[in-house]
Structure formats: C-alpha cells, structure tokens
Design a protein around this motif. Structure first.
Motif, PDB file in Angstrom:
ATOM      1  N   ASP A  48       0.859  -1.186   0.000  1.00 14.38           N
ATOM      2  CA  ASP A  48       0.000   0.000   0.000  1.00 14.38           C
ATOM      3  C   ASP A  48       0.894   1.235   0.000  1.00 14.38           C
ATOM      4  OD1 ASP A  48      -2.159   1.696   0.131  1.00 14.38           O
ATOM      5  OD2 ASP A  48      -2.458   1.435   2.288  1.00 14.38           O
ATOM      6  N   PRO A  49       1.419   1.625  -1.170  1.00 11.96           N
ATOM      7  CA  PRO A  49       2.337   2.766  -1.229  1.00 11.96           C
ATOM      8  C   PRO A  49       1.666   4.053  -0.757  1.00 11.96           C
ATOM      9  CG  PRO A  49       2.349   1.529  -3.304  1.00 11.96           C
ATOM     10  CD  PRO A  49       1.188   1.031  -2.501  1.00 11.96           C
ATOM     11  N   ALA A  50       2.465   4.913  -0.144  1.00  6.87           N
ATOM     12  CA  ALA A  50       1.958   6.200   0.331  1.00  6.87           C
ATOM     13  C   ALA A  50       2.836   7.317  -0.209  1.00  6.87           C
ATOM     14  CB  ALA A  50       1.950   6.243   1.856  1.00  6.87           C
ATOM     15  N   PHE A  51       2.202   8.423  -0.562  1.00  4.36           N
ATOM     16  CA  PHE A  51       2.917   9.615  -0.989  1.00  4.36           C
ATOM     17  C   PHE A  51       3.282  10.414   0.253  1.00  4.36           C
ATOM     18  CE2 PHE A  51       2.461  14.182  -2.417  1.00  4.36           C
ATOM     19  CZ  PHE A  51       3.704  14.251  -3.034  1.00  4.36           C
ATOM     20  N   VAL A  52       4.585  10.621   0.474  1.00  3.70           N
ATOM     21  CA  VAL A  52       5.045  11.344   1.661  1.00  3.70           C
ATOM     22  C   VAL A  52       5.028  12.846   1.416  1.00  3.70           C
ATOM     23  CG1 VAL A  52       6.957  11.656   3.282  1.00  3.70           C
ATOM     24  CG2 VAL A  52       6.454   9.370   2.365  1.00  3.70           C
ATOM     25  N   GLY A  53       5.438  13.253   0.197  1.00  2.00           N
ATOM     26  CA  GLY A  53       5.430  14.669  -0.120  1.00  2.00           C
ATOM     27  C   GLY A  53       6.535  15.042  -1.085  1.00  2.00           C
ATOM     28  N   GLU A  54       6.542  16.309  -1.483  1.00  2.00           N
ATOM     29  CA  GLU A  54       7.597  16.833  -2.337  1.00  2.00           C
ATOM     30  C   GLU A  54       8.750  17.311  -1.465  1.00  2.00           C
ATOM     31  OE1 GLU A  54       6.192  19.846  -4.941  1.00  2.00           O
ATOM     32  OE2 GLU A  54       5.062  18.449  -6.205  1.00  2.00           O
ATOM     33  N   GLU A  55       9.980  17.074  -1.957  1.00  2.00           N
ATOM     34  CA  GLU A  55      11.158  17.455  -1.193  1.00  2.00           C
ATOM     35  C   GLU A  55      12.210  18.007  -2.145  1.00  2.00           C
ATOM     36  OE1 GLU A  55      12.515  14.078   1.034  1.00  2.00           O
ATOM     37  OE2 GLU A  55      10.544  13.702   1.923  1.00  2.00           O
ATOM     38  N   LYS A  56      13.102  18.823  -1.626  1.00  2.00           N
ATOM     39  CA  LYS A  56      14.240  19.303  -2.395  1.00  2.00           C
ATOM     40  C   LYS A  56      15.336  18.243  -2.366  1.00  2.00           C
ATOM     41  CE  LYS A  56      12.936  23.387  -3.777  1.00  2.00           C
ATOM     42  NZ  LYS A  56      12.836  23.698  -5.231  1.00  2.00           N
ATOM     43  N   TYR A  57      15.883  17.975  -3.541  1.00  2.00           N
ATOM     44  CA  TYR A  57      16.966  16.988  -3.639  1.00  2.00           C
ATOM     45  C   TYR A  57      17.987  17.543  -4.625  1.00  2.00           C
ATOM     46  CZ  TYR A  57      19.441  12.612  -4.579  1.00  2.00           C
ATOM     47  OH  TYR A  57      20.414  11.655  -4.742  1.00  2.00           O
ATOM     48  N   GLU A  58      19.165  17.876  -4.105  1.00  2.00           N
ATOM     49  CA  GLU A  58      20.181  18.548  -4.903  1.00  2.00           C
ATOM     50  C   GLU A  58      19.569  19.815  -5.506  1.00  2.00           C
ATOM     51  OE1 GLU A  58      21.839  15.537  -7.475  1.00  2.00           O
ATOM     52  OE2 GLU A  58      23.034  14.691  -5.839  1.00  2.00           O
ATOM     53  N   ASP A  59      19.522  19.928  -6.833  1.00  2.00           N
ATOM     54  CA  ASP A  59      19.019  21.157  -7.455  1.00  2.00           C
ATOM     55  C   ASP A  59      17.602  21.003  -8.007  1.00  2.00           C
ATOM     56  OD1 ASP A  59      21.437  22.466  -6.950  1.00  2.00           O
ATOM     57  OD2 ASP A  59      22.322  21.715  -8.804  1.00  2.00           O
ATOM     58  N   SER A  60      16.895  20.006  -7.560  1.00  2.35           N
ATOM     59  CA  SER A  60      15.568  19.768  -8.126  1.00  2.35           C
ATOM     60  C   SER A  60      14.581  19.394  -7.020  1.00  2.35           C
ATOM     61  CB  SER A  60      15.623  18.661  -9.179  1.00  2.35           C
ATOM     62  OG  SER A  60      16.053  17.445  -8.590  1.00  2.35           O
ATOM     63  N   THR A  61      13.325  19.255  -7.431  1.00  3.96           N
ATOM     64  CA  THR A  61      12.276  18.807  -6.523  1.00  3.96           C
ATOM     65  C   THR A  61      11.910  17.373  -6.870  1.00  3.96           C
ATOM     66  OG1 THR A  61      11.410  21.052  -6.329  1.00  3.96           O
ATOM     67  CG2 THR A  61       9.945  19.263  -5.689  1.00  3.96           C
ATOM     68  N   GLU A 105       9.607  13.678  -5.654  1.00  2.00           N
ATOM     69  CA  GLU A 105       8.469  13.156  -4.901  1.00  2.00           C
ATOM     70  C   GLU A 105       8.919  11.939  -4.103  1.00  2.00           C
ATOM     71  OE1 GLU A 105       5.044  12.472  -7.309  1.00  2.00           O
ATOM     72  OE2 GLU A 105       4.528  14.605  -7.356  1.00  2.00           O
ATOM     73  N   HIS A 106       8.521  11.910  -2.854  1.00  3.57           N
ATOM     74  CA  HIS A 106       8.935  10.884  -1.908  1.00  3.57           C
ATOM     75  C   HIS A 106       7.751   9.949  -1.646  1.00  3.57           C
ATOM     76  CE1 HIS A 106      10.557  10.060   2.467  1.00  3.57           C
ATOM     77  NE2 HIS A 106      10.480   8.957   1.740  1.00  3.57           N
ATOM     78  N   TYR A 107       8.000   8.638  -1.840  1.00  2.00           N
ATOM     79  CA  TYR A 107       6.984   7.611  -1.593  1.00  2.00           C
ATOM     80  C   TYR A 107       7.531   6.614  -0.581  1.00  2.00           C
ATOM     81  CZ  TYR A 107       4.589   9.504  -5.647  1.00  2.00           C
ATOM     82  OH  TYR A 107       3.950  10.347  -6.509  1.00  2.00           O
ATOM     83  N   ARG A 108       6.622   5.980   0.135  1.00  2.00           N
ATOM     84  CA  ARG A 108       7.022   5.016   1.169  1.00  2.00           C
ATOM     85  C   ARG A 108       6.135   3.780   1.085  1.00  2.00           C
ATOM     86  NH1 ARG A 108       7.667   7.908   6.453  1.00  2.00           N
ATOM     87  NH2 ARG A 108       9.723   8.330   5.539  1.00  2.00           N
ATOM     88  N   VAL A 109       6.776   2.609   1.233  1.00  2.00           N
ATOM     89  CA  VAL A 109       6.078   1.325   1.171  1.00  2.00           C
ATOM     90  C   VAL A 109       6.591   0.444   2.297  1.00  2.00           C
ATOM     91  CG1 VAL A 109       5.577  -0.711  -0.237  1.00  2.00           C
ATOM     92  CG2 VAL A 109       5.935   1.506  -1.354  1.00  2.00           C
ATOM     93  N   THR A 110       5.706  -0.256   2.953  1.00  2.00           N
ATOM     94  CA  THR A 110       6.091  -1.230   3.974  1.00  2.00           C
ATOM     95  C   THR A 110       5.915  -2.632   3.410  1.00  2.00           C
ATOM     96  OG1 THR A 110       5.408   0.261   5.757  1.00  2.00           O
ATOM     97  CG2 THR A 110       5.636  -2.075   6.307  1.00  2.00           C
ATOM     98  N   THR A 111       6.944  -3.470   3.566  1.00  2.00           N
ATOM     99  CA  THR A 111       6.889  -4.839   3.077  1.00  2.00           C
ATOM    100  C   THR A 111       7.771  -5.688   3.990  1.00  2.00           C
ATOM    101  OG1 THR A 111       7.187  -6.252   1.112  1.00  2.00           O
ATOM    102  CG2 THR A 111       8.766  -4.454   1.403  1.00  2.00           C
ATOM    103  N   ASN A 112       8.216  -6.828   3.525  1.00  2.00           N
ATOM    104  CA  ASN A 112       9.181  -7.628   4.267  1.00  2.00           C
ATOM    105  C   ASN A 112      10.102  -8.341   3.284  1.00  2.00           C
ATOM    106  OD1 ASN A 112       7.924 -10.179   3.491  1.00  2.00           O
ATOM    107  ND2 ASN A 112       6.364  -9.755   5.037  1.00  2.00           N
ATOM    108  N   ALA A 113      11.156  -8.944   3.800  1.00  2.00           N
ATOM    109  CA  ALA A 113      12.165  -9.558   2.945  1.00  2.00           C
ATOM    110  C   ALA A 113      11.573 -10.671   2.082  1.00  2.00           C
ATOM    111  CB  ALA A 113      13.314 -10.096   3.798  1.00  2.00           C
ATOM    112  N   GLU A 114      10.674 -11.443   2.642  1.00  2.00           N
ATOM    113  CA  GLU A 114      10.091 -12.548   1.888  1.00  2.00           C
ATOM    114  C   GLU A 114       9.259 -12.046   0.714  1.00  2.00           C
ATOM    115  OE1 GLU A 114       7.403 -16.594   2.621  1.00  2.00           O
ATOM    116  OE2 GLU A 114       7.934 -15.291   4.305  1.00  2.00           O
ATOM    117  N   ARG A 115       8.418 -11.035   0.947  1.00  2.00           N
ATOM    118  CA  ARG A 115       7.592 -10.504  -0.144  1.00  2.00           C
ATOM    119  C   ARG A 115       8.429  -9.758  -1.178  1.00  2.00           C
ATOM    120  NH1 ARG A 115       2.446  -7.481   2.385  1.00  2.00           N
ATOM    121  NH2 ARG A 115       4.084  -6.513   3.619  1.00  2.00           N
ATOM    122  N   TYR A 116       9.473  -9.069  -0.724  1.00  2.00           N
ATOM    123  CA  TYR A 116      10.378  -8.367  -1.639  1.00  2.00           C
ATOM    124  C   TYR A 116      10.985  -9.368  -2.624  1.00  2.00           C
ATOM    125  CZ  TYR A 116      14.015  -4.840  -2.831  1.00  2.00           C
ATOM    126  OH  TYR A 116      14.834  -3.922  -3.464  1.00  2.00           O
TER     127      TYR A 116
END
Length: 288
Positions: free
Chosen positions: A172-185, A187-198
C-alpha cells in the motif's frame, strides 16, 4: 508535481554505441554480449495500472517502466557497513563495475554477465605474480543454468527489482510529499513490506536466486522492511532507502542513482594479459 512527464509506453533504448564489454574477450578484455539476455528485472503484468494513473501505486508502476527504459545508471551505495560506487547495467545483460570505499578482499569488483573480476590493486598483483585481476565464475544453479556472480549485491542495487517489490500485491504505497533533492524537486513515496515478499515479487528470477535475495535482504534476521523511494519529474528513481528490523538485526541500505541511461557508462572487463583465471568459486548472497 506540476510538469511531471507521463510515460505512455516503454521507449526503445539503443545499446551503448561502444557496446557492453563481455566476458571471454580478446586481448583488450572486451567482447560483444551474445545469446539471450539474462533475466534481471521484473516486468509489470498486462493488468498493471496505466502510467496515467497518478495514485501512489500508479506512479510507482510508471517509475518501474521508466527504470526499465533507462537500463543503466551510476550507483553510489551503502549497504549496512559496505559502500561503493560505479556503473550498473540491469538490462538487457547484467554488468557492474564498482570501486569499494570500505575495506574488502579487493578494491574493485567487475561483473560482466556470468563472469566476475576482482582486484585492480597492489595486493592482488602481489598475490598473482604481477597480474592485477582475478577472473572467476560461480557454480551453476540447481537446474544447470549459469549463475551471475554477486547476484545478491546486484539484486540489492537493481532499481527495477525495488520498484517491483514496492508495487507487489499486498503493498500500500503512500505519498510522503515533495522534497528538495540537490538542485531539483522530487516526490517521496514510502512502502512497507518484508524480505520474503520483496524477494517473491521478483518472479523473473529462478527460485534459488530469490532465496539468495531474501537472505541478502535479511542478513541479521531483519523481517520488516520500509522502502523509501524518491522520484524525479520523469518518474525515475533517484534515491532508494531500505530500513528494517527483526528479532536479531537491522537493515539500513541506501542507493543513489545518477546519470540514468548515460551513453558514456561502461563496464569493461580487464585485459587478459593483466588477469589470472582462478576458476570457479562460491560467492555468498551476503558478499559485497
């Protein structure tokens, strides 16, 4: 994000003009890849959401397509206590050339499909009578197929595999938000899983390699994994972070991807005259 490019299809990307260096080359240690590509990256199924779907799941599917198209990048990684950097090719053939920045058996590692080279340092030259590189292969898998050396390391760095895990059934991916990274913007996403499913999400890999990936993901017994993924405005993965915890250890990995689809990236086998063939050796999935 305004101006985000939508991927309507996977573009056809030409091979490097200079060719990907192969194993068993001539005196200059280079050769053209031959035969069918070694499977290294998962492909979305026909029922996958279209790239125009801008939900978190749809965006990550779009990112998977974008990274399949890119085929290569320079990676800078920290996997637990081990670190290094260099070009990685994940399609159509597997190739990796990294210089380690933490203590290891050899300063440099090169993998070209099913052949590996270690060395590039004075210690290897002293051990091999002046030759700076050791060439070796690994035993075949239980079905007799040639295996890729350091497959555990390569699978941990492969961005398409990370995105396949992030979009697998049950996530169930989630959008965390926009962030500055080096010279650009980004999008940050986060997912919870486990080693077996990966590992199970990598259906293109044989079972033995999926088992190795699962072991590589959880060397200290880590079970739960959080994937943090940062995408640029082309839906390309530019940063991956894997953290996790279990009964007897933790995972803490970070991979940066730059020069995506770079035309000048190459993974070059050393010259045969500077290489000692050391035969077949076993490489643990935990080897870095």
């Amino acid at each position: 994000m305004a101006g985000r490019q939508r991927l309507a299809a996977v573009a056809v990307v030409a091979l490097l003009a200079s060719g990907l260096s192969g194993c068993g080359g001539g005196a200059d240690g280079s050769a053209e890849p031959s035969g069918s590509p070694t499977p290294t990256s998962a492909s979305p199924t026909a029922s996958a959401a279209k790239p125009t779907d801008r939900s978190p799941h749809g965006v990550l599917l779009s990112a998977q397509l974008a990274m399949q198209t890119a085929r290569r990048a320079k990676v800078s990684y920290r996997l637990g206590a081990d670190a290094g950097s260099g070009p990685l090719f994940w399609q159509p053939k597997t190739a990796l050339q990294v210089k380690r920045s933490t203590p290891a058996d050899a300063e440099q590692l090169i993998v070209v499909d099913t052949v590996a080279y270690q060395g590039g340092d004075a210690a290897t030259a002293a051990r091999q009578g002046g030759r700076h590189w050791e060439r070796f292969t690994v035993p075949p898998d239980p079905d007799g197929r040639k295996e890729i050396p350091y497959a555990g390391l390569i699978d941990l760095l492969n961005p398409v595999e990370a995105l396949a895990a992030a979009t697998a059934d049950g996530t169930d991916p989630a959008f965390v938000g926009e962030e500055k990274y080096e010279d650009s913007t980004v999008e940050h996403y986060r997912v919870t899983t486990n080693a077996e499913r990966y590992a199970a999400a990598q259906t293109q890999l044989p079972q033995a390699r999926r088992d190795g990936l699962r072991a590589a993901l959880a060397p200290g017994g880590s079970l739960l994994l959080t994937l943090d993924l940062w995408l640029n405005d082309k839906d390309q993965l530019v940063r991956l972070q894997r953290t996790g915890s279990g009964d007897s250890g933790r995972a803490d990995d970070s991979v940066l991807y730059t020069d995506l689809a770079g035309a000048l990236l190459s993974a070059q086998a050393p010259a045969e005259t500077d290489t000692a063939d050391t035969g077949v050796r076993t490489v643990s999935p935990l080897a870095r």
